[in-house]
Scaffold this active site. Structure first.
Site, PDB file in Angstrom:
ATOM      1  N   GLU A 151      16.273  18.916 -20.494  1.00 37.86           N
ATOM      2  CA  GLU A 151      16.916  18.419 -19.273  1.00 37.86           C
ATOM      3  C   GLU A 151      16.149  17.284 -18.604  1.00 37.86           C
ATOM      4  O   GLU A 151      15.860  17.306 -17.404  1.00 37.86           O
ATOM      5  CB  GLU A 151      17.123  19.593 -18.296  1.00 37.86           C
ATOM      6  CG  GLU A 151      17.994  20.685 -18.896  1.00 37.86           C
ATOM      7  CD  GLU A 151      18.350  21.801 -17.929  1.00 37.86           C
ATOM      8  OE1 GLU A 151      17.926  21.760 -16.769  1.00 37.86           O
ATOM      9  OE2 GLU A 151      19.050  22.733 -18.355  1.00 37.86           O
ATOM     10  N   GLU A 268      22.852  26.910 -25.901  1.00 37.26           N
ATOM     11  CA  GLU A 268      22.816  27.927 -24.828  1.00 37.26           C
ATOM     12  C   GLU A 268      24.229  28.309 -24.367  1.00 37.26           C
ATOM     13  O   GLU A 268      24.496  28.439 -23.198  1.00 37.26           O
ATOM     14  CB  GLU A 268      22.021  27.398 -23.632  1.00 37.26           C
ATOM     15  CG  GLU A 268      20.654  26.877 -23.980  1.00 37.26           C
ATOM     16  CD  GLU A 268      19.857  26.408 -22.773  1.00 37.26           C
ATOM     17  OE1 GLU A 268      20.289  26.668 -21.640  1.00 37.26           O
ATOM     18  OE2 GLU A 268      18.810  25.799 -22.971  1.00 37.26           O
TER      19      GLU A 268
HETATM   20  C1  XIL Z   1      17.288  30.137 -17.425  1.00 33.98           C
HETATM   21  C2  XIL Z   1      17.099  31.616 -17.731  1.00 33.98           C
HETATM   22  O1  XIL Z   1      18.287  32.134 -18.315  1.00 33.98           O
HETATM   23  C3  XIL Z   1      16.763  32.359 -16.450  1.00 33.98           C
HETATM   24  O2  XIL Z   1      16.498  33.724 -16.767  1.00 33.98           O
HETATM   25  C4  XIL Z   1      15.545  31.728 -15.788  1.00 33.98           C
HETATM   26  O3  XIL Z   1      15.259  32.398 -14.611  1.00 33.98           O
HETATM   27  C5  XIL Z   1      15.819  30.236 -15.524  1.00 33.98           C
HETATM   28  O4  XIL Z   1      16.130  29.577 -16.763  1.00 33.98           O
HETATM   29  N1  XIL Z   1      18.962  25.647 -19.182  1.00 33.98           N
HETATM   30  C6  XIL Z   1      17.883  26.048 -19.917  1.00 33.98           C
HETATM   31  C7  XIL Z   1      17.411  27.460 -19.864  1.00 33.98           C
HETATM   32  O5  XIL Z   1      17.378  25.282 -20.750  1.00 33.98           O
HETATM   33  O6  XIL Z   1      16.024  27.581 -20.121  1.00 33.98           O
HETATM   34  C8  XIL Z   1      17.762  28.090 -18.532  1.00 33.98           C
HETATM   35  O7  XIL Z   1      17.463  29.477 -18.659  1.00 33.98           O
HETATM   36  C9  XIL Z   1      19.234  27.883 -18.223  1.00 33.98           C
HETATM   37  C10 XIL Z   1      19.575  26.419 -18.149  1.00 33.98           C
END
Ligand code: XIL
Length: 406
Positions: A151, A268
């Site tokens: 990101e 994801e």
């Molecule tokens: C999120 C996790 O799911 C949560 O448990 C944590 O508190 C915050 O991060 N994009 C990403 C992930 O790359 O690492 C993130 O995961 C969600 C958004």
């Protein structure tokens, strides 16, 4: 289709194993559940061939401790102490069950330890390098696939204004990949981002275009970047920049990333539906269409090599904490029963089985130049006023992802 009337009992992992090419079907897991809840662990083991630690392998969770003396009275020279035990247990679980393990994520401004905030550029650079070498070194030989940078783009496609950009300049992204390659020359290194899944959607794919340009520039500099992760956190009720891309837009994005020599994965995936009108059929149709048709379209692209879900049961989804409670974004319900979206997702995997039909029953791709009105049953109309913030057509200017904006 539901669990009872479905004669086909194959798991996702079994369907993936019949595919005409190797496909990762991965899932993000929570240590406390994987190590303590049998049904959680048995579902992960039987349904998936790949695993990623949802949160504990990020920089801050790995070395929560603030810098400080290790022995009483002596000034610590180590900034932060690493605690790998949670992650070791997950990685060993995955390897024990023949699963690919992906490391997520080395450099992400959201999970950078607080004690780097006031460092000079030189100190910060040293700490990032040290973190990459410490973490990749610890898992070397067990984890080959790494999300290196996450990101780095803002919603409008510019570089996100984070501590790395401010202190180290735009070259930090390339530098992180070069350090990661130094730390493990055999590692497969991935750049990961969200809202970059589809292109050719005009204003709605500015960030997707920036994602492509960022990777094109890295490849032009011979940076050791091997893969692109498109997160696919979809909101079926989204409009403007939040609108889910069409299957054809996803195909186009994967095709041009593949033309750069990159492998592409959906990293994801989850599909929020609770902001759609209160109509069970519409919500189910939307979720099934998105899982089945977007994944089918992606699988039809040679450069595409895997789909990773961000959790698998509605009982445990990050959406609850970072968007809103009460959504059902995944493939299993809260009682771990397979939902219709599970079968839709499995249909998509089946398109790669011998005799599989790309896109199944849905008209995914252009027919005679006309783009099928995909999603016509559930897609929400764009609001009338472009400047309306709630429409999310124009990014708010905050360089954080929408789920971090308050
Ligand atoms: C999120 C996790 O799911 C949560 O448990 C944590 O508190 C915050 O991060 N994009 C990403 C992930 O790359 O690492 C993130 O995961 C969600 C958004």
């Amino acid at each position: 289709m539901t669990d009872t009337d479905n004669q086909d009992k194959r798991t996702l992992r079994e369907v993936a194993s019949e595919a005409c090419k190797c496909i990762d079907v991965g899932v993000a897991v929570l240590p406390k559940l994987l190590l303590n809840e049998d049904v959680y662990a048995s579902t992960v083991r039987s349904e998936f061939n790949a695993i990623v630690v949802e949160h504990h392998m990020k920089w801050a969770p790995l070395c929560q401790d603030l810098p400080g003396p290790i022995e009483k009275g002596t000034e610590s020279t180590r900034v932060g102490r690493y605690d790998f035990h949670h992650c070791d247990q997950i990685v060993d679980f995955g390897l024990r069950h023949g699963m690919k393990v992906k490391g997520h994520v080395l450099v992400w401004h959201v999970t950078t330890p607080s004690w780097v905030q006031n460092m000079t550029a030189k100190e910060l650079s040293e700490q990032i390098r040290r973190h990459i070498f410490t973490t990749m070194g610890h898992f070397r030989g067990r984890i080959k696939y790494w999300d290196v940078v996450n990101e780095a783009l803002a919603p409008d496609g510019s570089l996100a204004k984070n501590i790395f950009l401010e202190k180290l300049g735009p070259g930090y992204i390339e530098q992180c990949f070069r350090w990661a390659h130094e730390a493990d020359p055999n590692a497969f290194l991935i750049y990961n981002d969200n809202k970059v899944e589809g292109c050719g959607l005009g204003d709605h794919s500015r960030k997707a275009d920036a994602f492509y340009e960022l990777l094109k520039n890295l490849k032009a500099k011979n940076a050791p970047v091997h893969g692109a992760g498109i997160q696919a956190h979809f909101n079926a009720a989204g409009v403007g920049l939040q609108r889910p891309p069409t299957p054809i837009a996803v195909k186009r994005q994967i095709r041009r990333l593949g033309d750069l020599g990159l492998r592409v994965n959906i990293s994801e995936m989850d599909v929020r539906i609770s902001k759609l009108p209160m109509d069970e059929n519409m919500r189910t149709n939307a979720q099934c269409d998105i899982y089945r048709d977007i994944v089918s379209a992606a699988l039809s692209e040679p450069a595409f090599d895997g789909i990773w879900l961000w959790g698998f049961t509605d009982a445990h989804t990050w959406i609850k904490h970072f968007y809103y409670d009460g959504d059902q974004p995944l493939l299993f319900d809260k009682e771990f029963k397979k939902k219709k979206s599970y079968y839709a997702f499995r249909d998509a995997l089946g398109t790669l089985s011998i005799g599989g039909i790309v896109g199944g029953k849905q008209k995914l791709f252009q027919r005679n130049g006309e783009l099928e009105p995909w999603g016509k049953v559930w897609m929400q109309p764009e609001p009338n006023f472009v400047s309306d913030k709630s429409s999310n057509i124009l990014p708010s200017g905050d360089s954080n992802p929408d789920w971090l904006q308050r």
